[in-house]
Enzyme design. Structure first.
Site: not given
Length: 317
Positions: A70, A64, A86, A60, A189-190, A92, A249, A74
């Site tokens: 990019g 982010h 950030e 994650r 999201h697995t 966050n 998976d 950061s």
């Protein structure tokens, strides 16, 4: 679980991000820091053995990072004075496991000082997170530089978990990412967990006439409502993003087709023929999902924008 480790995507509308695929190379550090891979992998393995939420957190964190200015690390910078970075922006606040990157950086500075960027460490740590969770591995293109700007206000560009398919497609297109990239990267999201606030809209007061999103499988929705009542006061209440949330998976796609997705933005993948066909493809073939995911990760992680090599990942030079 103390933090939401649901994947989310951050998109840039105001600031240009350059894609320097040609400038990156999987053997970038072969002569200057050959021990890079083993050092980073060791840090991720050690942390994961103590906390099984680390892989989802690192994956994650990398997303982010890449979608704001990019892949320039950061997201790792600390707030300083009046500048809110950030990592302290509302979307966050739940990021964690920054210490894994710090530990890897410390070991790398001892072995090859001033050579390896924090952005490259994070990109490899995300790869290791996937591999250590039973997912695929790949050669990570390297040669990113670290950015000097980190603004909490830019985290507003994170699309909400309530986004529909047109909003998702537009955001990905602005990143140079395709519809297939959207569906493949959503498979991240697995891994992970979400707090109630990110899916409350689907299980309470869905619209003027329905309390619950009718696309949700009824018993699944009932379970979520029991964990997350309308006026939930339990800070860490929530739900895993799929039934095997520590294993990389294709269960996410299978559950999505059964009406057992957590976010509205997940359900949105079933609302166009092309995205639904991709969901079905990945649900029926883990091999097809893994190949698409790797290709899309390499494409996404090649968005670059930094200028320096930080000595401390949390502070600009």
């Amino acid at each position: 679980m103390a933090a939401v480790v649901a994947l989310a995507f951050v998109f840039l509308f105001m600031f240009p991000v350059s894609s320097q695929v040609g400038a990156l190379s999987s053997n970038y550090y072969d002569h200057t820091c050959p021990q890079l891979e083993s050092i980073v992998t060791s840090a991720v393995k050690k942390s994961t053995s103590n906390d099984n939420t680390v892989p989802a957190a690192l994956l994650r964190m990398h997303f982010h990072d890449c979608f704001i200015r990019g892949c320039d690390a950061s997201v790792l910078l600390n707030s300083k004075g009046k500048n809110k970075a950030e990592k302290d922006g509302p979307p966050n606040i739940s990021l964690h496991a920054f210490y894994v990157i710090d530990q890897a950086k410390k070991a790398l500075e001892a072995s090859c000082p001033g050579v390896v960027s924090c952005a490259d460490i994070l990109a490899q740590a995300a790869r290791d997170a996937v591999a250590l969770s039973g997912g695929p591995t790949w050669d990570v293109p390297k040669g990113r530089k670290d950015g000097r700007i980190s603004l909490a206000t830019e985290t507003r560009q994170l699309p909400a978990p309530t986004f529909n398919i047109s909003q998702l497609q537009q955001n990905f297109a602005q990143r140079g990412l395709s519809i297939e990239d959207l569906v493949a990267l959503s498979g991240g999201h697995t891994l992970g967990f979400s707090h109630c606030s990110s899916f409350q809209n689907r299980i309470h007061n869905f619209n003027a006439t329905l309390d619950v999103d009718p696309t949700m499988q009824p018993s699944f929705a009932a379970r979520l409502r029991s964990v997350c009542p309308a006026h939930n006061k339990v800070k860490n209440a929530g739900a895993p993003l799929d039934s095997t949330n520590f294993a990389f998976d294709n269960a996410y796609y299978k559950l999505l087709l059964q009406g057992k997705s957590i976010f509205s933005s997940d359900q949105a993948l079933l609302t166009t023929p092309k995205t639904k066909a991709l969901v079905s493809k990945f649900a029926s073939s883990q091999k097809a999902f893994e190949k698409a995911f790797v290709d899309s990760m390499i494409k996404m992680s090649s968005l670059t924008g930094g200028q320096e090599i930080r000595l401390d990942c949390r502070v600009v030079r």
